[in-house]
Design a protein around this motif. Sequence first.
Motif, PDB file in Angstrom:
ATOM      1  N   ALA A 188      33.730 -88.260  48.071  1.00 48.98           N
ATOM      2  CA  ALA A 188      33.368 -89.429  47.253  1.00 48.98           C
ATOM      3  C   ALA A 188      32.363 -89.058  46.174  1.00 48.98           C
ATOM      4  N   ARG A 189      31.394 -88.190  46.509  1.00 44.53           N
ATOM      5  CA  ARG A 189      30.374 -87.786  45.528  1.00 44.53           C
ATOM      6  C   ARG A 189      31.013 -87.039  44.364  1.00 44.53           C
ATOM      7  N   GLU A 190      31.937 -86.133  44.651  1.00 45.41           N
ATOM      8  CA  GLU A 190      32.619 -85.402  43.579  1.00 45.41           C
ATOM      9  C   GLU A 190      33.362 -86.354  42.645  1.00 45.41           C
ATOM     10  N   LYS A 191      34.049 -87.328  43.207  1.00 44.08           N
ATOM     11  CA  LYS A 191      34.768 -88.292  42.374  1.00 44.08           C
ATOM     12  C   LYS A 191      33.790 -89.093  41.516  1.00 44.08           C
ATOM     13  N   LEU A 192      32.683 -89.526  42.113  1.00 43.00           N
ATOM     14  CA  LEU A 192      31.678 -90.300  41.386  1.00 43.00           C
ATOM     15  C   LEU A 192      31.116 -89.501  40.213  1.00 43.00           C
ATOM     16  N   LEU A 193      30.737 -88.260  40.435  1.00 36.32           N
ATOM     17  CA  LEU A 193      30.162 -87.433  39.379  1.00 36.32           C
ATOM     18  C   LEU A 193      31.155 -87.179  38.250  1.00 36.32           C
ATOM     19  N   ARG A 194      32.417 -86.982  38.594  1.00 36.17           N
ATOM     20  CA  ARG A 194      33.445 -86.760  37.563  1.00 36.17           C
ATOM     21  C   ARG A 194      33.645 -87.997  36.698  1.00 36.17           C
ATOM     22  N   GLN A 195      33.370 -89.180  37.235  1.00 43.12           N
ATOM     23  CA  GLN A 195      33.567 -90.414  36.470  1.00 43.12           C
ATOM     24  C   GLN A 195      32.682 -90.487  35.241  1.00 43.12           C
ATOM     25  N   PHE A 196      31.512 -89.847  35.274  1.00 46.31           N
ATOM     26  CA  PHE A 196      30.685 -89.819  34.062  1.00 46.31           C
ATOM     27  C   PHE A 196      30.581 -88.397  33.508  1.00 46.31           C
ATOM     28  N   ASP A 197      31.619 -87.598  33.790  1.00 41.99           N
ATOM     29  CA  ASP A 197      31.797 -86.270  33.206  1.00 41.99           C
ATOM     30  C   ASP A 197      30.636 -85.318  33.498  1.00 41.99           C
ATOM     31  N   TYR A 198      30.140 -85.386  34.742  1.00 37.15           N
ATOM     32  CA  TYR A 198      29.116 -84.426  35.150  1.00 37.15           C
ATOM     33  C   TYR A 198      29.401 -83.940  36.570  1.00 37.15           C
ATOM     34  N   GLY A 199      30.656 -83.516  36.761  1.00 35.06           N
ATOM     35  CA  GLY A 199      31.051 -82.932  38.036  1.00 35.06           C
ATOM     36  C   GLY A 199      30.408 -81.565  38.231  1.00 35.06           C
ATOM     37  N   TYR A 200      30.707 -80.940  39.346  1.00 28.16           N
ATOM     38  CA  TYR A 200      30.034 -79.676  39.680  1.00 28.16           C
ATOM     39  C   TYR A 200      30.316 -78.571  38.670  1.00 28.16           C
ATOM     40  N   GLN A 201      31.490 -78.546  38.102  1.00 31.32           N
ATOM     41  CA  GLN A 201      31.780 -77.555  37.061  1.00 31.32           C
ATOM     42  C   GLN A 201      30.897 -77.786  35.838  1.00 31.32           C
TER      43      GLN A 201
ATOM     44  N   GLU B  61      19.877 -93.764  41.947  1.00 30.90           N
ATOM     45  CA  GLU B  61      18.787 -93.214  41.131  1.00 30.90           C
ATOM     46  C   GLU B  61      19.271 -91.985  40.388  1.00 30.90           C
ATOM     47  N   TYR B  62      18.750 -91.783  39.175  1.00 28.51           N
ATOM     48  CA  TYR B  62      19.114 -90.588  38.420  1.00 28.51           C
ATOM     49  C   TYR B  62      17.980 -90.061  37.544  1.00 28.51           C
ATOM     50  N   GLU B  63      16.873 -90.780  37.416  1.00 25.83           N
ATOM     51  CA  GLU B  63      15.806 -90.366  36.503  1.00 25.83           C
ATOM     52  C   GLU B  63      15.142 -89.048  36.915  1.00 25.83           C
ATOM     53  N   ASN B  64      14.850 -88.894  38.192  1.00 25.66           N
ATOM     54  CA  ASN B  64      14.168 -87.687  38.681  1.00 25.66           C
ATOM     55  C   ASN B  64      14.978 -86.935  39.724  1.00 25.66           C
ATOM     56  N   ARG B  65      16.042 -87.564  40.180  1.00 28.31           N
ATOM     57  CA  ARG B  65      16.892 -86.998  41.220  1.00 28.31           C
ATOM     58  C   ARG B  65      18.162 -87.834  41.257  1.00 28.31           C
ATOM     59  N   LEU B  66      19.163 -87.327  41.934  1.00 26.21           N
ATOM     60  CA  LEU B  66      20.364 -88.118  42.164  1.00 26.21           C
ATOM     61  C   LEU B  66      20.298 -88.653  43.591  1.00 26.21           C
ATOM     62  N   LYS B  67      20.222 -89.962  43.718  1.00 22.03           N
ATOM     63  CA  LYS B  67      20.320 -90.578  45.035  1.00 22.03           C
ATOM     64  C   LYS B  67      21.606 -91.377  45.054  1.00 22.03           C
ATOM     65  N   ILE B  68      22.474 -91.019  45.970  1.00 21.29           N
ATOM     66  CA  ILE B  68      23.765 -91.673  46.091  1.00 21.29           C
ATOM     67  C   ILE B  68      23.841 -92.341  47.455  1.00 21.29           C
ATOM     68  N   ASN B  69      24.184 -93.616  47.438  1.00 17.94           N
ATOM     69  CA  ASN B  69      24.380 -94.378  48.669  1.00 17.94           C
ATOM     70  C   ASN B  69      25.866 -94.432  48.989  1.00 17.94           C
TER      71      ASN B  69
END
Length: 140
Positions: free
Chosen positions: A38-51, A87-95
């Motif tokens: 789920a985290r990988e899909k979420l990050l790819r949605q705003f074009d900041y996946g692991y790659q 959260e994303y300002e100082n860290r990524l917190k994903i619920n």
Amino acid sequence: MNNDPRLLTQVHLTVAFHDVDMMGVVWHGNYFRYLEIAREKLLRQFDYGYQQMRDSGYAWPVVDSRIKYRHPLTFEQAFIVHAELEEYENRLKINYRIFDSETGKCTTSAYTIQVAVDMHTKALCYVSPAILFKCLGVTP
């Protein structure tokens, strides 16, 4: 709850045989893999996946996580993992919340925290790098 649909996602999965113990219940460590999907899909949605993270010069290791197991998942059970960037300002917190597909019952809740590390200097970033803000379309 976020109003930006890029900051929310869900994935539909089914418990595979290799994920369960001899009682047919998902082994607790496998939940982290479900969160990762789920985290990988979420990050790819705003074009900041692991790659894209790696290409931008930052690693984002998970430094904290918590899972609350409310009800077990079992062999061949269909379920949905919801992920939301909190959260994303100082860290990524994903619920995360995991729901039984058939009943809608919440079986699991969790969160992960990731921090940016400059891959060249190995220094921890105390503020998220500008590339993250750019991908999110927000001003730091």
